[in-house]
Design an enzyme around this catalytic site. Structure first.
Site, PDB file in Angstrom:
ATOM      1  N   ASP A  12       0.830  -1.199   0.000  1.00 32.90           N
ATOM      2  CA  ASP A  12       0.000   0.000   0.000  1.00 32.90           C
ATOM      3  C   ASP A  12       0.875   1.263   0.000  1.00 32.90           C
ATOM      4  OD1 ASP A  12      -2.131   1.696   0.170  1.00 32.90           O
ATOM      5  OD2 ASP A  12      -3.088   0.667   1.841  1.00 32.90           O
ATOM      6  N   ASP A  13       0.709   2.090  -1.015  1.00 32.93           N
ATOM      7  CA  ASP A  13       1.459   3.361  -1.101  1.00 32.93           C
ATOM      8  C   ASP A  13       2.976   3.166  -1.091  1.00 32.93           C
ATOM      9  OD1 ASP A  13      -1.089   4.397  -0.963  1.00 32.93           O
ATOM     10  OD2 ASP A  13      -0.742   5.663   0.783  1.00 32.93           O
ATOM     11  N   CYS A  51      -5.984   4.435  -4.071  1.00 31.38           N
ATOM     12  CA  CYS A  51      -6.291   3.093  -3.647  1.00 31.38           C
ATOM     13  C   CYS A  51      -7.591   2.487  -4.158  1.00 31.38           C
ATOM     14  CB  CYS A  51      -6.325   3.130  -2.133  1.00 31.38           C
ATOM     15  SG  CYS A  51      -6.810   1.608  -1.517  1.00 31.38           S
ATOM     16  N   HIS A 107     -11.457  -2.190   1.109  1.00 36.35           N
ATOM     17  CA  HIS A 107     -11.553  -0.798   0.661  1.00 36.35           C
ATOM     18  C   HIS A 107     -12.279  -0.573  -0.665  1.00 36.35           C
ATOM     19  CE1 HIS A 107      -9.494   3.418   0.675  1.00 36.35           C
ATOM     20  NE2 HIS A 107     -10.677   3.416   1.248  1.00 36.35           N
ATOM     21  N   ASP A 263      -0.178  -0.634  -4.954  1.00 34.31           N
ATOM     22  CA  ASP A 263      -1.458  -0.162  -5.504  1.00 34.31           C
ATOM     23  C   ASP A 263      -1.352   1.197  -6.184  1.00 34.31           C
ATOM     24  OD1 ASP A 263      -1.121   1.255  -3.108  1.00 34.31           O
ATOM     25  OD2 ASP A 263      -3.237   1.193  -2.569  1.00 34.31           O
ATOM     26  N   ASN A 264      -0.405   2.011  -5.731  1.00 38.76           N
ATOM     27  CA  ASN A 264      -0.165   3.330  -6.337  1.00 38.76           C
ATOM     28  C   ASN A 264       1.149   3.852  -5.785  1.00 38.76           C
ATOM     29  OD1 ASN A 264      -2.880   3.844  -4.295  1.00 38.76           O
ATOM     30  ND2 ASN A 264      -0.941   4.795  -3.715  1.00 38.76           N
ATOM     31  N   LYS A 285       1.363   9.897  -5.194  1.00 36.60           N
ATOM     32  CA  LYS A 285      -0.004   9.422  -5.047  1.00 36.60           C
ATOM     33  C   LYS A 285      -0.975  10.569  -5.317  1.00 36.60           C
ATOM     34  CE  LYS A 285      -3.112   7.292  -1.653  1.00 36.60           C
ATOM     35  NZ  LYS A 285      -3.280   6.804  -0.288  1.00 36.60           N
TER      36      LYS A 285
END
Ligand code: NAG
Ligand code: NAG
Ligand code: NAG
Ligand code: NAG
Ligand code: NAG
Ligand code: NAG
Ligand code: NAG
Ligand code: NAG
Ligand code: NAG
Ligand code: NAG
Ligand code: NAG
Ligand code: NAG
Length: 525
Positions: A12-13, A51, A107, A263-264, A285
């Site tokens: 994540d991130d 996300c 999410h 994810d990003n 992001k």
């Protein structure tokens, strides 16, 4: 032969420059690097800049503009989700006989039970519904509401886990348990969606597992926030090693596919900043520049015929659904109306990619849009995140990249035990060099604030030099391409948060709060 087990690990991130196979020495990620060098490094793996859209694209195989999910990330108690007329990746895999499990982040909607993971193709879910939680106490504070968000669900059997332990370890333990208790009569689909390396709260930013350990191993990083981040990433890397090792111990690794993606891009500044780095890419992001959307990614499988290479072919996160469906023995021509392409033969046998263009996103509320055809990219980004963050992750004081550590990592050892690995130090250094992007000229770059810029990504991967007025034909072609998608765009379904869904109504826990047959206004419209 039985279809392969598939494990997808989602960070994540995590920034482009936060895996050591992209050239930075600062944060050693030996297990992730071992996967990358033994498999295929997907060096042009495009994702959505945030996300919820990114996970929607992964799960549906469609650009999020088709499902109204292209905008701001889902908030706690916001009554929306991926509309129920979409079939998600795990549902397709269930139909092919897979046992399916989600550990970690969801999410993409939970306002009714029907939107939750166990109604969307996962046999079991152990994790959190929202964008992020505290690493230790598993709470989310959002809309001025504090609530627990850690669930264990099988079908409609829903238990809340009130406990205190480090989320990355909890996710790893859970993944290990699923693997070790898996019934080998079925193929396994396991989605390991980490909290790492998301910041955990606007003030605290990051929580490390153990400060003493962090200072001992990463004390050479002076900036304390960056050190925290590095520690979170190192713990994520350890988790990857443990998961690969668990697959080996159960004799599953020799028939498995392991995907690792972010994810990003990293949130290098602003709200919920995590101090990750997308260097040398532009933006972060939330932005449509490469730093937000060109995600670190690799895939490992003993089923890959041409491993240990860097792929610079275009790959989009929507491609995973048809690609994995195909790898699982499905016929991807059965899948209708997808934006994703089946890239299994491109990965397995180094065939040419079927993809030559990508709609990066259209955000009709923010007036942001971008697309890519071949090596040209047209980007109109209204976010404030357009700068470079020249944090290279290299410094003479950092330990030098240590190939021995890669080859001795749990992931590399597990892989070596099932295959004749041809990796050696020089091959590793060659792959790492190929995977590293080098750009200069950050001091002097085109200003694209509230206007469209055209970039030639082959010559200028860092988007310094706008070619808009030099190449009007390419601009026109890309604009026409984007306009075609505008005609099928579904307006964002984002809705105001519903106080009925606040944790105070559910023993301080974020829970589905609307009746199963609830229809949101946006669906009726
Ligand atoms: C969880 O941790 C955060 C940050 O340390 C704190 O603000 C919050 O009050 C804690 N929540 C609970 C329920 O302990
Ligand atoms: C870790 O290092 C930081 C910064 O040098 C220091 O403030 C902190 O006390 C150290 N923690 C431990 C447990 O050594
Ligand atoms: C994987 O290894 C196990 C144990 O050695 C063996 O039984 C199985 O047939 C192997 N599977 C494949 C696909 O090679
Ligand atoms: C997949 O489906 C297409 C269209 O239905 C068919 O032409 C093709 O032969 C199928 N491929 C395989 C491998 O079954
Ligand atoms: C970028 O590098 C220059 C020169 O090394 C330095 O002065 C500047 O503070 C850096 N900027 C950022 C955002 O790190
Ligand atoms: C590299 O790592 C190995 C094992 O992890 C260690 O024994 C060796 O000293 C390291 N080499 C250097 C130059 O740090
Ligand atoms: C390393 O491996 C490559 C092939 O992967 C081979 O061509 C090369 O000779 C090897 N080098 C050494 C020093 O073994
Ligand atoms: C970029 O252009 C915008 C709009 O014209 C302007 O407001 C901004 O100051 C410019 N930024 C820089 C760094 O020149
Ligand atoms: C750019 O556009 C955004 C959204 O349309 C607007 O809020 C912002 O003020 C604009 N910035 C400049 C410098 O014109
Ligand atoms: C650097 O970027 C500027 C602005 O786009 C451009 O005019 C210049 O030619 C570039 N310089 C080099 C050496 O590429
Ligand atoms: C979609 O949003 C646009 C404004 O962005 C608005 O003009 C249009 O009426 C909306 N369409 C529907 C079907 O609500
Ligand atoms: C309510 O939450 C607390 C933790 O805050 C937990 O200990 C308790 O068991 C929960 N009660 C019920 C009925 O679930």
């Amino acid at each position: 032969m039985q279809p392969p087990n598939i494990v997808v690990i989602i960070a994540d991130d995590l920034g482009w420059n936060d895996v050591s196979f992209h050239g930075a020495d600062e944060i050693p990620t030996p297990n992730i690097d071992a996967l990358a060098y033994n498999g295929v490094i997907l060096n042009r793996h495009y994702v959505l800049p945030i996300c919820t859209p990114s996970r929607t694209a992964f799960l549906t195989g469609k650009y999020p503009i088709r499902t109204g999910m292209q905008g701001y990330p889902l908030q706690g108690a916001e009554p929306r989700g991926i509309l129920l007329n979409n079939i998600l990746l795990p549902e397709y895999l269930q139909k092919l006989g897979y046992a399916t499990h989600l550990v970690g982040k969801w999410h993409v909607g939970y306002h009714t039970r029907n939107y939750g993971p166990t109604h969307r193709g996962f046999d079991t879910f152990a994790g959190y519904y929202n964008g992020y939680i505290q690493y230790f106490n598993h709470t989310l504070y959002e809309s001025e509401q504090l609530g627990y968000d850690l669930h264990r669900i099988i079908g409609d059997d829903h238990k809340i886990e009130y406990r205190y332990d480090y989320m990355t370890d909890l996710i790893t333990d859970e993944a290990e348990n699923i693997i070790s208790s898996h019934n080998p009569a079925k193929p396994l689909y396991l989605q390991v969606a980490h909290l790492a390396a998301h910041s955990s709260d606007a003030e605290e930013e990051m929580e490390v597992r153990n400060w003493k350990e962090t200072n001992a191993t990463l004390g050479y990083i002076e900036d304390i926030n960056r050190r925290k981040y590095a520690s979170v990433v190192a713990t994520l890397d350890e988790s990857v090693g443990r998961v690969i090792d668990a697959l080996k111990k159960t004799d599953m690794l020799n028939n498995s596919i392991i995907v690792f993606i972010s994810d990003n891009g990293a949130q290098t500044e602003g709200f919920l900043q995590n101090y990750g780095s997308n260097y040398p890419l532009r933006g972060l992001k939330f932005s449509l520049f490469e730093g937000g959307i060109r995600g670190a990614a690799c895939i490992y499988s003993p089923l890959i015929d041409r491993p240990s290479r860097v792929s610079n072919q275009l790959f989009h996160i929507t491609d995973w659904l048809p690609t994995l469906y195909s790898a699982a023995g499905g016929n991807s021509s059965d899948l209708k109306q997808l934006d994703g392409f089946d890239q299994w033969s491109a990965i397995k046998s180094a065939k040419n990619s079927k993809r030559s263009s990508i709609l990066i996103n259209i955000d009709e509320k923010e007036n942001s849009e971008a697309a890519l055809i071949g090596h040209y990219k047209l980007v109109t980004d209204t976010s404030e995140y357009q700068k470079y963050y020249n944090y290279s992750g290299n410094n003479a004081l950092y330990p030098k990249y240590n190939v021995t550590t890669i080859l001795a990592s749990p992931a590399a050892s597990a892989i070596a035990s099932i295959s004749i690995s041809t990796l050696n130090a020089s091959k590793i250094m060659q792959l790492r060099k190929e995977a590293t992007i080098i750009c200069k000229n950050f001091t002097d770059f085109s200003n694209c604030t509230n206007r469209s810029c055209l970039f030639d990504l082959n010559k200028d991967p860092c988007e310094t030099t706008d070619l808009f007025s030099k190449h009007p034909k390419d601009v026109k072609r890309l604009n026409m391409f984007i306009d075609r998608y505008k005609s099928v765009l579904m307006n964002q379904t984002n809705a105001p948060v519903d106080p009925a869904g606040f944790p105070r109504n559910f023993n301080d826990t974020w829970m589905p709060w609307l009746p199963d047959d609830y229809q949101s206004i946006s669906i009726l419209r």
